[in-house]
Design an enzyme around this catalytic site. Structure first.
Site, PDB file in Angstrom:
ATOM      1  N   SER A  41       0.802  -1.227   0.000  1.00 18.00           N
ATOM      2  CA  SER A  41       0.000   0.000   0.000  1.00 18.00           C
ATOM      3  C   SER A  41       0.831   1.272   0.000  1.00 18.00           C
ATOM      4  O   SER A  41       0.332   2.331  -0.373  1.00 18.00           O
ATOM      5  CB  SER A  41      -0.934   0.014   1.213  1.00 18.00           C
ATOM      6  OG  SER A  41      -0.191  -0.089   2.415  1.00 18.00           O
ATOM      7  N   ASP A 330      -3.079   8.292   7.868  1.00 17.43           N
ATOM      8  CA  ASP A 330      -4.078   7.471   8.549  1.00 17.43           C
ATOM      9  C   ASP A 330      -3.382   6.617   9.595  1.00 17.43           C
ATOM     10  O   ASP A 330      -2.251   6.904   9.984  1.00 17.43           O
ATOM     11  CB  ASP A 330      -4.900   6.637   7.552  1.00 17.43           C
ATOM     12  CG  ASP A 330      -4.078   5.584   6.805  1.00 17.43           C
ATOM     13  OD1 ASP A 330      -2.930   5.306   7.220  1.00 17.43           O
ATOM     14  OD2 ASP A 330      -4.578   5.028   5.803  1.00 17.43           O
ATOM     15  N   HIS A 333      -0.421   4.700   7.258  1.00 17.58           N
ATOM     16  CA  HIS A 333       0.288   5.262   6.105  1.00 17.58           C
ATOM     17  C   HIS A 333       0.726   6.706   6.315  1.00 17.58           C
ATOM     18  O   HIS A 333       0.074   7.466   7.032  1.00 17.58           O
ATOM     19  CB  HIS A 333      -0.597   5.168   4.862  1.00 17.58           C
ATOM     20  CG  HIS A 333      -1.075   3.796   4.582  1.00 17.58           C
ATOM     21  ND1 HIS A 333      -2.325   3.342   4.976  1.00 17.58           N
ATOM     22  CD2 HIS A 333      -0.467   2.744   3.979  1.00 17.58           C
ATOM     23  CE1 HIS A 333      -2.473   2.075   4.609  1.00 17.58           C
ATOM     24  NE2 HIS A 333      -1.356   1.693   4.001  1.00 17.58           N
TER      25      HIS A 333
END
Length: 367
Positions: A41, A330, A333
């Site tokens: 991600s 978040d 991340h």
């Protein structure tokens, strides 16, 4: 049409197309013909948006992309704007990261992009092991297979020799392993060693497969201090980092460093750079203000304690005022600003260098 594509391939191999420079904002030629991205991600630019299933992690809604230049919309990046793949691409002379493989397939634009910019196969949740989030992501082994399929289509379009030359000079960016460590149940030293062994075996197999298909320049990003992300900190009453998790992550980076040093001599022509995320973030966590941050332990977009109790960023999350003042966007991340500084560190040379044996910049210019 095929003749035009052949000509395009020859142009790509013979002279690199112009793009926006990384730092100065001036137009210059990229230093590599293309960039191919494999990972999780931290590098995903939209592949997961095209995966079926309700449990697939996706960054396809606000407030992801709230600061994305020009559009301010969710792009599939787990960031308020660009991610680290974008900034690395900028340093290489491109406008941003190449588009996601599944996006390009859906638009029937895979080969033109592969020949002029590259392709991103990165997928949120992906692991080095097939067993890591395999049903809700694209594991590393499948990303390698997608690259093999791309290569076959490239060869059909412009010929094997042209593709071979292009790939030999392209930049292969890999960043994966965090999800394997997050999901691991290893507790004893023996379990951890067994985990490292399995991870390194799969990782080096993927590298060897990519090498066999023509890749020669590899830029690796090590796993970050996983014990310091808000999702982990919030489990501690004091909000401190989880030292045990950080030790496992550091141990994996050390094991990978040793494995790469042993693998490179066996693969003639392979050159690589390994970026140490721990070294890059050492100053940040010890003195956030010195690194230009106001907050290094909480999510800018989230809810509850440390902004980490609500999971991913959503349109209902609470936003911090200054997005650039936070390390984390978040609960896991980084912000766009942190990604930018991370990319800078990977290209930095000299006493503060966090890469070995060479920097990403030196790797890009290898011939």
């Amino acid at each position: 049409m095929k003749g035009a594509i052949v000509l395009l391939g020859l142009v790509v191999v013979g002279a690199l197309v112009g793009a926006v420079a990384a730092s100065a904002g001036v137009v210059r030629r990229p230093v590599v013909p293309a960039m191919f991205v494999l990972g999780d991600s931290t590098l995903d630019v939209g592949n997961n948006n095209h995966l079926p299933g309700k449990d697939v992690p996706r960054a396809n809604q606000p407030f992801y992309g709230v600061d994305f230049p020009g559009r301010a919309i969710a792009t599939g990046r787990f960031s308020n704007g660009y991610n680290i793949a974008d900034f690395i691409a900028k340093y290489l002379g491109f406008e941003k990261s190449p588009l996601a493989y599944l996006v390009l397939k859906s638009r029937n634009y895979l080969i033109p992009s592969a020949l002029t910019r590259g392709v991103s196969y990165a997928s949120a949740g992906a692991g080095i092991l097939d067993s890591t989030s395999a049903e809700i992501s694209i594991p590393l082994s499948k990303q390698v297979r997608y690259f093999a399929a791309t290569k076959a289509e490239m060869e059909a379009a412009v010929g094997r020799g042209n593709v071979s030359r292009l790939l030999a000079h392209s930049f292969f960016l890999l960043g994966v392993g965090s999800n394997d460590l997050f999901q691991s149940t290893a507790t004893t030293q023996g379990d951890v060693i067994a985990l490292y062994t399995a991870l390194i075996s799969n990782y080096t197999a993927a590298i060897t497969d990519l090498y066999g298909m023509g890749a020669r320049k590899f830029g690796f990003i090590s796993v970050s201090p996983l014990g310091c992300v808000p999702a982990v900190r919030v489990l501690n009453a004091t909000g401190a980092c989880n030292d045990a998790m950080n030790q496992i992550a550091m141990g994996f980076t050390a094991t990978l460093k040793s494995a790469l040093a042993g693998l490179a001599p066996k693969l003639p022509g392979l050159v690589y750079s390994l970026g140490d995320s721990f070294a890059a973030l050492e100053t940040t966590f010890s003195n956030p203000q010195a690194a230009g941050y106001e907050n290094a332990d909480s999510a800018c977009c989230g809810s509850g304690r440390l902004g980490a109790e609500g999971g991913y960023c959503t349109r209902n999350s609470k936003l911090c005022t200054d997005h650039d003042a936070y390390v984390y966007w978040d609960w896991i991340h980084s912000t766009q600003r942190a990604a930018e500084l991370g990319a800078q560190a990977l290209f930095n040379e000299g006493p503060a260098q966090v890469t070995a044996p060479i920097s990403f910049g030196q790797l890009a210019h290898e011939r």
